[in-house]
Motif scaffolding. Sequence first.
Motif, PDB file in Angstrom:
ATOM      1  N   THR A 284       0.828  -1.213   0.000  1.00 46.34           N
ATOM      2  CA  THR A 284       0.000   0.000   0.000  1.00 46.34           C
ATOM      3  C   THR A 284       0.859   1.258   0.000  1.00 46.34           C
ATOM      4  OG1 THR A 284      -0.148  -0.114   2.416  1.00 46.34           O
ATOM      5  CG2 THR A 284      -1.926  -1.140   1.149  1.00 46.34           C
TER       6      THR A 284
ATOM      7  N   ARG B 221       4.175   4.468  -6.480  1.00 48.05           N
ATOM      8  CA  ARG B 221       3.511   3.463  -7.297  1.00 48.05           C
ATOM      9  C   ARG B 221       4.472   2.425  -7.858  1.00 48.05           C
ATOM     10  NH1 ARG B 221       3.117   8.212 -10.406  1.00 48.05           N
ATOM     11  NH2 ARG B 221       4.253   8.162 -12.382  1.00 48.05           N
TER      12      ARG B 221
ATOM     13  N   ARG C 220       5.186  -0.007  -5.057  1.00 48.41           N
ATOM     14  CA  ARG C 220       3.982  -0.782  -4.748  1.00 48.41           C
ATOM     15  C   ARG C 220       3.728  -1.846  -5.806  1.00 48.41           C
ATOM     16  NH1 ARG C 220       0.687   3.091  -4.958  1.00 48.41           N
ATOM     17  NH2 ARG C 220      -0.202   2.698  -7.016  1.00 48.41           N
ATOM     18  N   ARG C 221       3.846  -1.490  -7.068  1.00 47.60           N
ATOM     19  CA  ARG C 221       3.559  -2.457  -8.124  1.00 47.60           C
ATOM     20  C   ARG C 221       4.587  -3.573  -8.167  1.00 47.60           C
ATOM     21  NH1 ARG C 221       1.894   2.220 -12.409  1.00 47.60           N
ATOM     22  NH2 ARG C 221      -0.275   2.435 -11.751  1.00 47.60           N
TER      23      ARG C 221
ATOM     24  N   GLU D  70      -3.632   8.251  -7.917  1.00 48.45           N
ATOM     25  CA  GLU D  70      -3.066   7.957  -6.605  1.00 48.45           C
ATOM     26  C   GLU D  70      -3.920   8.560  -5.499  1.00 48.45           C
ATOM     27  OE1 GLU D  70      -0.396   6.230  -5.374  1.00 48.45           O
ATOM     28  OE2 GLU D  70      -0.280   5.328  -7.365  1.00 48.45           O
TER      29      GLU D  70
ATOM     30  N   ARG E 120      -6.984   6.347  -5.226  1.00 45.41           N
ATOM     31  CA  ARG E 120      -6.638   5.050  -4.645  1.00 45.41           C
ATOM     32  C   ARG E 120      -6.451   5.157  -3.135  1.00 45.41           C
ATOM     33  NH1 ARG E 120      -3.231   1.752  -2.515  1.00 45.41           N
ATOM     34  NH2 ARG E 120      -1.996   3.573  -1.945  1.00 45.41           N
TER      35      ARG E 120
ATOM     36  N   ASP F 188      -5.507  -1.352  -6.453  1.00 39.85           N
ATOM     37  CA  ASP F 188      -4.537  -0.732  -7.348  1.00 39.85           C
ATOM     38  C   ASP F 188      -5.215  -0.493  -8.686  1.00 39.85           C
ATOM     39  OD1 ASP F 188      -2.196   0.409  -8.106  1.00 39.85           O
ATOM     40  OD2 ASP F 188      -1.073  -1.454  -8.370  1.00 39.85           O
TER      41      ASP F 188
END
Length: 451
Positions: free
Chosen positions: A85, A89, A92-93, A349, A352, A370
């Motif tokens: 989380t 990004r 996170r990915r 973002e 999210r 996501d």
Amino acid sequence: MASLLRRVMKALGMLPTTRGPLVHAIPVFSFGPRRGSREVLIAYRENGWLRAVVDTVADAVATPQWRAYKRVSFEGVKHYDKRWTSGVRDVRRKALEEATQDGELVELPEHEVLRVLESPHPEYPGRELRKLLQVHLDLVGETFMWLRLGQDGRPVGWEPVPPHCVHMTPQPGRPHFALSYGQFSGYVPASSMLWPKHLDPENPLGRGVGRGTSLGDELDTMEAIGKATKSTFERGGLPHVIVGLDSKDEDFERDEAATNLEKRFKQEFGGPENAGKVWFTPGGVTMAEVAINYRELQADELGKSLRSYVRHVFNVPPELLGDTTSSNRSTSEAAKYHLAEYAVAPRLEFLRDWFQHRLVPLIDADVILDYEDPRPQEFERVFRAMTTPIMESFTFNEVREFAGYEALPELEGKRPAPLPGQGGGGNNAASASANATPEPPRDRTGEEGRV
């Protein structure tokens, strides 16, 4: 008869007597700045340029699909990694991809959270409602999602509420929203309302603040220029000639004489067929010509500057709005990437974070949300990847993924042979050439991108 009655009343002292020449004043219209949420939403509806700029961003934000991941328990224990989380990004990915491959997470193509985001309303598609949320956030800085709850008490959708319809937000001791929307006027519990907003630096606990609310003066100026241009073509703008009537007779009715003279002028000189016609009028008429240099107003240059400023506020490249004055193929291709990188991705973002923080716990707390990467592949990047010889440091599938194509099972782990001169000399070169992995046959079926 009316003129005779006024003369009698003036003679009896019942009406004030006006003396002096007739004066015509040019009115100056005042356009107050729009600072309210309702006014800026009306400007979005009426101002074509503002709508084009905002829609460019909102449409791109509403398009990417959302993904849901859920933790898998091992012997009753569910591992959690804070990188899943993360607000970065890329980190996170990468963590989500590694956890999915290791079996710690499983991607759910169908889940309640995704159904709520894709179909939140029985009458409107999900994409339009997500676009509306982004329009509210960009213009006003806040949006209100009135949750529609199912029989189990979990959200199954939401009703979008315009920000100006919410008259009161929750306060200490009053956990509810007061709103008047459509046929409803009353209070909504705070647990049934999601309130994503951009925090106001001056008052973070208050209402949200958006980019559109800071454009009040610019939007009013653009509207004034548009109305002035319309008036110029319809009525000629400021009058070129001012006609005045005067008489030494105290009983002279100036207002009535001016009205009659105006009616006579419009009757005799209306239409292009009466252009240049000689006009005979009684004595006592004076004319003053007003000459205006419209070039000094610089309305065209000012309008272009204001439109450019509004576009800059929302991070939209000029090529995406049809402005190709100083564009070429490379800038046109890069404009789509810049929009996704600097305008769309930050807004996704933001959504999210709010959905993960407020919406997901109401449905399934184990879900990690996501979205798909909105950044497109650049043409130059794909072209270079497909035309540059592959080095042995990379596998064929790695190059295909870099170019934006899927990996092929028959190319898994295979690398190209070393280029001539890279394997040393003499026997070493022959040995390297003999031990090199043979290049797979090229597909002649015409599939684009197969190496």
